[in-house]
Design a protein around this motif. Structure first.
Motif, PDB file in Angstrom:
ATOM      1  N   ARG A 117      18.741 -52.613 -79.275  1.00 47.48           N
ATOM      2  CA  ARG A 117      19.382 -53.827 -79.776  1.00 47.48           C
ATOM      3  C   ARG A 117      19.084 -54.016 -81.251  1.00 47.48           C
ATOM      4  N   GLY A 118      20.113 -54.435 -81.992  1.00 46.81           N
ATOM      5  CA  GLY A 118      19.969 -54.697 -83.418  1.00 46.81           C
ATOM      6  C   GLY A 118      20.027 -56.179 -83.714  1.00 46.81           C
ATOM      7  N   PHE A 119      20.073 -56.509 -85.003  1.00 47.96           N
ATOM      8  CA  PHE A 119      19.996 -57.911 -85.425  1.00 47.96           C
ATOM      9  C   PHE A 119      21.173 -58.734 -84.910  1.00 47.96           C
ATOM     10  N   GLU A 120      22.356 -58.183 -84.940  1.00 48.94           N
ATOM     11  CA  GLU A 120      23.537 -58.936 -84.499  1.00 48.94           C
ATOM     12  C   GLU A 120      23.602 -59.052 -82.983  1.00 48.94           C
ATOM     13  N   ASP A 121      22.731 -58.313 -82.268  1.00 47.97           N
ATOM     14  CA  ASP A 121      22.690 -58.409 -80.807  1.00 47.97           C
ATOM     15  C   ASP A 121      21.742 -59.502 -80.325  1.00 47.97           C
ATOM     16  N   LEU A 122      21.099 -60.178 -81.249  1.00 48.00           N
ATOM     17  CA  LEU A 122      20.105 -61.182 -80.880  1.00 48.00           C
ATOM     18  C   LEU A 122      20.769 -62.349 -80.148  1.00 48.00           C
ATOM     19  N   LYS A 123      20.336 -62.594 -78.928  1.00 53.79           N
ATOM     20  CA  LYS A 123      20.908 -63.644 -78.096  1.00 53.79           C
ATOM     21  C   LYS A 123      20.000 -64.871 -78.071  1.00 53.79           C
ATOM     22  N   LEU A 124      20.578 -65.991 -77.635  1.00 55.67           N
ATOM     23  CA  LEU A 124      19.848 -67.246 -77.607  1.00 55.67           C
ATOM     24  C   LEU A 124      18.613 -67.192 -76.700  1.00 55.67           C
ATOM     25  N   PRO A 125      18.710 -66.653 -75.475  1.00 57.86           N
ATOM     26  CA  PRO A 125      17.505 -66.581 -74.631  1.00 57.86           C
ATOM     27  C   PRO A 125      16.394 -65.740 -75.267  1.00 57.86           C
ATOM     28  N   ALA A 126      16.767 -64.650 -75.930  1.00 63.82           N
ATOM     29  CA  ALA A 126      15.764 -63.819 -76.601  1.00 63.82           C
ATOM     30  C   ALA A 126      15.113 -64.579 -77.748  1.00 63.82           C
ATOM     31  N   ALA A 127      15.911 -65.327 -78.500  1.00 63.87           N
ATOM     32  CA  ALA A 127      15.362 -66.129 -79.597  1.00 63.87           C
ATOM     33  C   ALA A 127      14.363 -67.149 -79.073  1.00 63.87           C
ATOM     34  N   LEU A 128      14.684 -67.753 -77.931  1.00 60.89           N
ATOM     35  CA  LEU A 128      13.771 -68.732 -77.335  1.00 60.89           C
ATOM     36  C   LEU A 128      12.466 -68.075 -76.893  1.00 60.89           C
ATOM     37  N   LEU A 129      12.556 -66.904 -76.276  1.00 61.43           N
ATOM     38  CA  LEU A 129      11.353 -66.195 -75.838  1.00 61.43           C
ATOM     39  C   LEU A 129      10.475 -65.810 -77.029  1.00 61.43           C
ATOM     40  N   ILE A 130      11.104 -65.347 -78.101  1.00 65.19           N
ATOM     41  CA  ILE A 130      10.344 -65.004 -79.309  1.00 65.19           C
ATOM     42  C   ILE A 130       9.688 -66.266 -79.882  1.00 65.19           C
ATOM     43  N   GLY A 131      10.419 -67.381 -79.829  1.00 67.88           N
ATOM     44  CA  GLY A 131       9.862 -68.648 -80.296  1.00 67.88           C
ATOM     45  C   GLY A 131       8.694 -69.112 -79.456  1.00 67.88           C
ATOM     46  N   LEU A 132       8.774 -68.914 -78.146  1.00 66.98           N
ATOM     47  CA  LEU A 132       7.658 -69.278 -77.270  1.00 66.98           C
ATOM     48  C   LEU A 132       6.440 -68.402 -77.562  1.00 66.98           C
ATOM     49  N   ALA A 133       6.684 -67.117 -77.847  1.00 65.55           N
ATOM     50  CA  ALA A 133       5.586 -66.230 -78.221  1.00 65.55           C
ATOM     51  C   ALA A 133       4.937 -66.694 -79.519  1.00 65.55           C
ATOM     52  N   GLN A 134       5.739 -67.222 -80.422  1.00 67.57           N
ATOM     53  CA  GLN A 134       5.229 -67.676 -81.712  1.00 67.57           C
ATOM     54  C   GLN A 134       4.205 -68.800 -81.557  1.00 67.57           C
ATOM     55  N   VAL A 135       4.322 -69.575 -80.479  1.00 64.19           N
ATOM     56  CA  VAL A 135       3.363 -70.654 -80.229  1.00 64.19           C
ATOM     57  C   VAL A 135       1.939 -70.107 -80.123  1.00 64.19           C
ATOM     58  N   LEU A 136       1.809 -68.890 -79.578  1.00 66.59           N
ATOM     59  CA  LEU A 136       0.488 -68.281 -79.423  1.00 66.59           C
ATOM     60  C   LEU A 136      -0.206 -68.076 -80.768  1.00 66.59           C
ATOM     61  N   ALA A 137       0.582 -68.023 -81.841  1.00 65.62           N
ATOM     62  CA  ALA A 137       0.000 -67.805 -83.165  1.00 65.62           C
ATOM     63  C   ALA A 137      -0.790 -69.010 -83.647  1.00 65.62           C
ATOM     64  N   LEU A 138      -0.691 -70.132 -82.932  1.00 66.07           N
ATOM     65  CA  LEU A 138      -1.523 -71.278 -83.274  1.00 66.07           C
ATOM     66  C   LEU A 138      -2.988 -71.012 -82.936  1.00 66.07           C
ATOM     67  N   ILE A 139      -3.220 -69.947 -82.145  1.00 65.11           N
ATOM     68  CA  ILE A 139      -4.585 -69.487 -81.889  1.00 65.11           C
ATOM     69  C   ILE A 139      -4.972 -68.554 -83.033  1.00 65.11           C
ATOM     70  N   PRO A 140      -6.031 -68.835 -83.747  1.00 63.06           N
ATOM     71  CA  PRO A 140      -6.401 -68.004 -84.897  1.00 63.06           C
ATOM     72  C   PRO A 140      -6.620 -66.547 -84.510  1.00 63.06           C
ATOM     73  N   GLY A 141      -6.127 -65.643 -85.346  1.00 63.68           N
ATOM     74  CA  GLY A 141      -6.308 -64.221 -85.124  1.00 63.68           C
ATOM     75  C   GLY A 141      -5.152 -63.557 -84.408  1.00 63.68           C
ATOM     76  N   VAL A 142      -4.290 -64.359 -83.773  1.00 58.67           N
ATOM     77  CA  VAL A 142      -3.157 -63.783 -83.039  1.00 58.67           C
ATOM     78  C   VAL A 142      -2.165 -63.135 -83.999  1.00 58.67           C
ATOM     79  N   SER A 143      -1.902 -63.775 -85.116  1.00 64.07           N
ATOM     80  CA  SER A 143      -0.929 -63.356 -86.124  1.00 64.07           C
ATOM     81  C   SER A 143       0.475 -63.772 -85.710  1.00 64.07           C
TER      82      SER A 143
END
Length: 278
Positions: free
Chosen positions: A151-177
């Motif tokens: 999958r490329g950039f133009e294949d990015l779907k809304l559910p995938a964007a949400l999952l990536i966003g949920l993963a981003q929450v983990l970065a509030l833990i220091p060291g996760v990046s």
């Protein structure tokens, strides 16, 4: 990510060498999947320097944020025009991208606002930074090694964007990046490396901007709004170091993997653990 540590109201000026190293380290590590918080924890261990203060935190993040905006200026413009299109109910490809970015950022904005209100220093320990640096480095390796690249950039779907966003929450833990965990999620979902990095950078902009606004409001509340040469130098150094790091990483990912970053994370985590438990 932008944080306020226990001594965040420390006054300027700082030693010139501390300003230079802080700005360069923050600029280089903010968008690479190697944990900027891990590096910023390592610096006091090595140098014995005290906390740089809230104003300097904001300065280096403004510089690094400016770098990613400049590098991805075409995508940023697409998001801006797409946001206008959403407001005017005129859907097109740009509104689709803008919606993906918004959806990915909502979980982190909500979680970050909550942590800002209740205080999030409990997790900000050297041990947690060291272990998360290692563990999430290994997760990045697994996702990059076994994830498809169909999958490329133009294949990015809304559910995938949400999952990536949920993963981003983990970065509030220091060291996760933040960049590391979002790239890990994107690779696990089958997006190619360039797409993973590109989308990770785009969704960093609202998050860093939002954190900067919160910290800026805090700075205004305590009445310390001085614009000094130290701050200007930090902004400029962070900007150019971040711009260089992002450009080199995007070029690297066109033909190579995340493995060098994983190895670096593991070494960094081991060094931190060695310093903690020595």
């Amino acid at each position: 990510m932008l944080v306020c540590r226990s001594a965040c109201h420390r006054s300027l000026p700082l030693p010139d060498l501390q300003i230079i190293i802080l700005a360069l380290v923050q600029g280089v590590t903010e968008f690479l999947p190697i944990s900027s918080s891990g590096h910023l924890r390592l610096i006091p261990f090595i140098t014995g320097w005290s906390d740089q203060g809230l104003m300097m935190d904001i300065a280096v993040h403004v510089g690094s944020l400016g770098a990613v905006v400049v590098y991805f200026r075409k995508d940023v413009w697409r998001v801006i025009t797409g946001s206008v299109g959403l407001a005017l109910f005129r859907p097109d490809q740009n509104t689709t991208l803008a919606l993906r970015v918004m959806v990915a950022c909502v979980p982190t904005v909500l979680a970050g606002a909550l942590i800002f209100r209740i205080g999030g220093d409990a997790l900000r320990t050297p041990e947690i930074v060291a272990w998360t640096t290692i563990v999430f480095g290994l997760l990045l390796f697994g996702a990059d090694r076994f994830g498809a690249m169909t999958r490329g950039f133009e294949d990015l779907k809304l559910p995938a964007a949400l999952l990536i966003g949920l993963a981003q929450v983990l970065a509030l833990i220091p060291g996760v990046s933040r960049s590391g965990v979002t790239m890990t999620a994107a690779r696990a979902l089958g997006y190619d490396r360039s797409t993973a990095a590109r989308f990770s950078m785009l969704i960093s902009i609202p998050v860093i901007l939002g954190a900067g606004v919160l910290k800026g409001a805090e700075l205004l509340a305590i009445g310390d709004t001085r614009l000094t040469i130290d701050v200007i130098v930090a902004v400029v150094l962070a900007f150019f170091s971040a711009l260089t790091a992002v450009a080199l990483m995007m070029k690297w990912l066109q033909s190579a993997s995340f493995t060098p970053f994983v190895i670096y994370r593991i070494v960094l985590g081991i060094v931190l653990l060695g310093l903690i438990y020595r």
